[in-house]
Design a protein around this motif. Structure first.
Motif, PDB file in Angstrom:
ATOM      1  N   VAL A 117       6.045  28.613  47.332  1.00 45.11           N
ATOM      2  CA  VAL A 117       7.132  27.767  46.821  1.00 45.11           C
ATOM      3  C   VAL A 117       8.352  27.820  47.745  1.00 45.11           C
ATOM      4  O   VAL A 117       9.128  26.874  47.810  1.00 45.11           O
ATOM      5  N   LYS A 118       8.514  28.914  48.479  1.00 43.75           N
ATOM      6  CA  LYS A 118       9.698  29.086  49.325  1.00 43.75           C
ATOM      7  C   LYS A 118       9.627  28.286  50.625  1.00 43.75           C
ATOM      8  O   LYS A 118      10.607  28.180  51.353  1.00 43.75           O
ATOM      9  N   ARG A 119       8.455  27.715  50.921  1.00 38.14           N
ATOM     10  CA  ARG A 119       8.267  27.077  52.224  1.00 38.14           C
ATOM     11  C   ARG A 119       9.188  25.869  52.422  1.00 38.14           C
ATOM     12  O   ARG A 119       9.677  25.619  53.506  1.00 38.14           O
ATOM     13  N   ALA A 121      11.807  25.216  50.022  1.00 43.22           N
ATOM     14  CA  ALA A 121      12.358  25.662  48.736  1.00 43.22           C
ATOM     15  C   ALA A 121      13.240  24.653  48.020  1.00 43.22           C
ATOM     16  O   ALA A 121      13.011  24.358  46.849  1.00 43.22           O
ATOM     17  N   VAL A 122      14.235  24.105  48.719  1.00 44.76           N
ATOM     18  CA  VAL A 122      15.194  23.209  48.051  1.00 44.76           C
ATOM     19  C   VAL A 122      14.476  22.022  47.422  1.00 44.76           C
ATOM     20  O   VAL A 122      14.682  21.693  46.251  1.00 44.76           O
ATOM     21  N   ASN A 123      13.591  21.392  48.197  1.00 48.05           N
ATOM     22  CA  ASN A 123      12.892  20.215  47.694  1.00 48.05           C
ATOM     23  C   ASN A 123      11.830  20.570  46.663  1.00 48.05           C
ATOM     24  O   ASN A 123      11.593  19.815  45.724  1.00 48.05           O
ATOM     25  N   GLU A 124      11.183  21.744  46.830  1.00 55.08           N
ATOM     26  CA  GLU A 124      10.170  22.156  45.849  1.00 55.08           C
ATOM     27  C   GLU A 124      10.822  22.480  44.502  1.00 55.08           C
ATOM     28  O   GLU A 124      10.298  22.115  43.447  1.00 55.08           O
ATOM     29  N   TRP A 125      11.971  23.156  44.538  1.00 58.38           N
ATOM     30  CA  TRP A 125      12.677  23.427  43.277  1.00 58.38           C
ATOM     31  C   TRP A 125      13.230  22.135  42.695  1.00 58.38           C
ATOM     32  O   TRP A 125      13.289  21.962  41.481  1.00 58.38           O
ATOM     33  N   GLY A 126      13.622  21.212  43.580  1.00 58.91           N
ATOM     34  CA  GLY A 126      14.054  19.889  43.123  1.00 58.91           C
ATOM     35  C   GLY A 126      12.937  19.175  42.384  1.00 58.91           C
ATOM     36  O   GLY A 126      13.165  18.529  41.351  1.00 58.91           O
ATOM     37  N   PHE A 127      11.724  19.314  42.904  1.00 60.89           N
ATOM     38  CA  PHE A 127      10.546  18.731  42.260  1.00 60.89           C
ATOM     39  C   PHE A 127      10.318  19.365  40.887  1.00 60.89           C
ATOM     40  O   PHE A 127      10.046  18.676  39.904  1.00 60.89           O
ATOM     41  N   GLN A 186       3.660  17.771  45.500  1.00 60.21           N
ATOM     42  CA  GLN A 186       3.764  19.209  45.799  1.00 60.21           C
ATOM     43  C   GLN A 186       3.070  19.595  47.111  1.00 60.21           C
ATOM     44  O   GLN A 186       3.668  20.280  47.939  1.00 60.21           O
ATOM     45  N   PRO A 187       1.819  19.158  47.349  1.00 60.62           N
ATOM     46  CA  PRO A 187       1.193  19.503  48.634  1.00 60.62           C
ATOM     47  C   PRO A 187       1.952  18.937  49.841  1.00 60.62           C
ATOM     48  O   PRO A 187       2.034  19.595  50.877  1.00 60.62           O
ATOM     49  N   ILE A 188       2.517  17.724  49.691  1.00 61.94           N
ATOM     50  CA  ILE A 188       3.295  17.134  50.792  1.00 61.94           C
ATOM     51  C   ILE A 188       4.491  18.035  51.115  1.00 61.94           C
ATOM     52  O   ILE A 188       4.756  18.347  52.270  1.00 61.94           O
ATOM     53  N   LEU A 189       5.196  18.475  50.068  1.00 62.82           N
ATOM     54  CA  LEU A 189       6.377  19.329  50.266  1.00 62.82           C
ATOM     55  C   LEU A 189       5.998  20.672  50.875  1.00 62.82           C
ATOM     56  O   LEU A 189       6.774  21.251  51.639  1.00 62.82           O
TER      57      LEU A 189
END
Length: 264
Positions: A117-119, A121-127, A186-189
């Motif tokens: 998830v940290k890879r 992070a900003v956009n994944e947490w946004g998701f 999610q996989p794209i991010l």
């Protein structure tokens, strides 16, 4: 230098000038079955990691059901199912990482998967926040449907049918929208350094241009969720990781790259 995006025929959103969208391939109806087979291969190669993540997938709906039993609000089961399908993509990050590690020829580990998830992070947490907002919105809609339910009516199935039908139709539309927004986001991010908007619109574009195969894929996911519920959530321990692994292979199969992937 060729303008790759302009020449790509399967890129409806970019052509409209709304935003940058990563092009997608044209899928065949049988492709989702292929993803499932590749997912099963990953599951058999990493049984302990699969069970580790699978237990979380089983524990969440069990907890939701426990709350339903405590409160006695029987109509919460349908929105709870949709909520579970909303949270699922975000929890699946670790599973995508396992499939990705296998593709690279690496040995996956729990710690590496948790750090996934940290890879971006900003956009994944946004998701994750986007899914959470959608979940809260759905719960408000579900409570409005529940408010229409007259208190003098009993729990007779015949009296409940109109409300169950209404809830199912609204839930199906809502789940369809969420599927459109999150099928490959999610996989794209995880794999690419892109913003949330690009990832979401790429997912929408890919699903929209591959309606047939993606409908098959949505039905496979829906069937696994139903089986999971019918088995008292025990089925989720293996079924949800299987869907997670298969989703990663679906992403690799669907979303194009400018440069061919070279894994070490």
């Amino acid at each position: 230098m060729s303008h790759h995006f302009d020449e790509e025929p399967h890129n409806a959103i970019t052509d409209s000038g709304i935003a940058r969208v990563i092009p997608c391939k044209e899928l065949e109806m049988g492709d989702p079955i292929k993803w499932l087979a590749l997912g099963l291969r990953d599951l058999l190669k990493a049984p302990l990691l699969t069970i580790f993540f699978g237990v979380f997938f089983a524990a969440i709906p069990w907890f939701i059901t426990y709350l339903v039993a405590m409160t006695g609000w029987h109509l919460v089961i349908l929105p709870a199912m949709v909520c579970f399908m909303l949270i699922g993509p975000f929890l699946a990050a670790g599973l995508y990482d396992i499939s990705w590690e296998f593709e690279k020829g690496h040995k996956p580990s729990i710690w590496h998967a948790i750090k996934a998830v940290k890879r971006n992070a900003v956009n994944e947490w946004g998701f994750g926040i986007m899914l959470m907002v959608l979940m809260i919105f759905w719960l408000r809609v579900a409570s409005m449907i529940h408010a229409l339910y007259p208190s003098y009516m009993g729990n007779d199935l015949e009296e409940l049918i109109p409300f169950l039908v209404l809830g199912t139709i609204v839930g199906a539309i809502f789940t369809g929208i969420v599927f459109l927004l999150s099928a490959f986001t999610q996989p794209i991010l995880m794999e690419r350094r892109v913003d949330l908007g690009t990832a979401v619109l790429t997912s929408v574009n890919a699903v929209w241009l591959n309606k047939g195969p993606m409908f098959v894929w949505a039905m496979i996911i829906f069937t696994t969720v139903v089986i999971g519920f019918l088995t008292g959530f025990i089925g989720f321990i293996l079924l949800m990781p299987l869907i997670g692994y298969a989703t990663w292979h679906g992403y690799i199969d669907t979303i194009e790259t400018k440069i061919e992937r070279k894994y070490e």
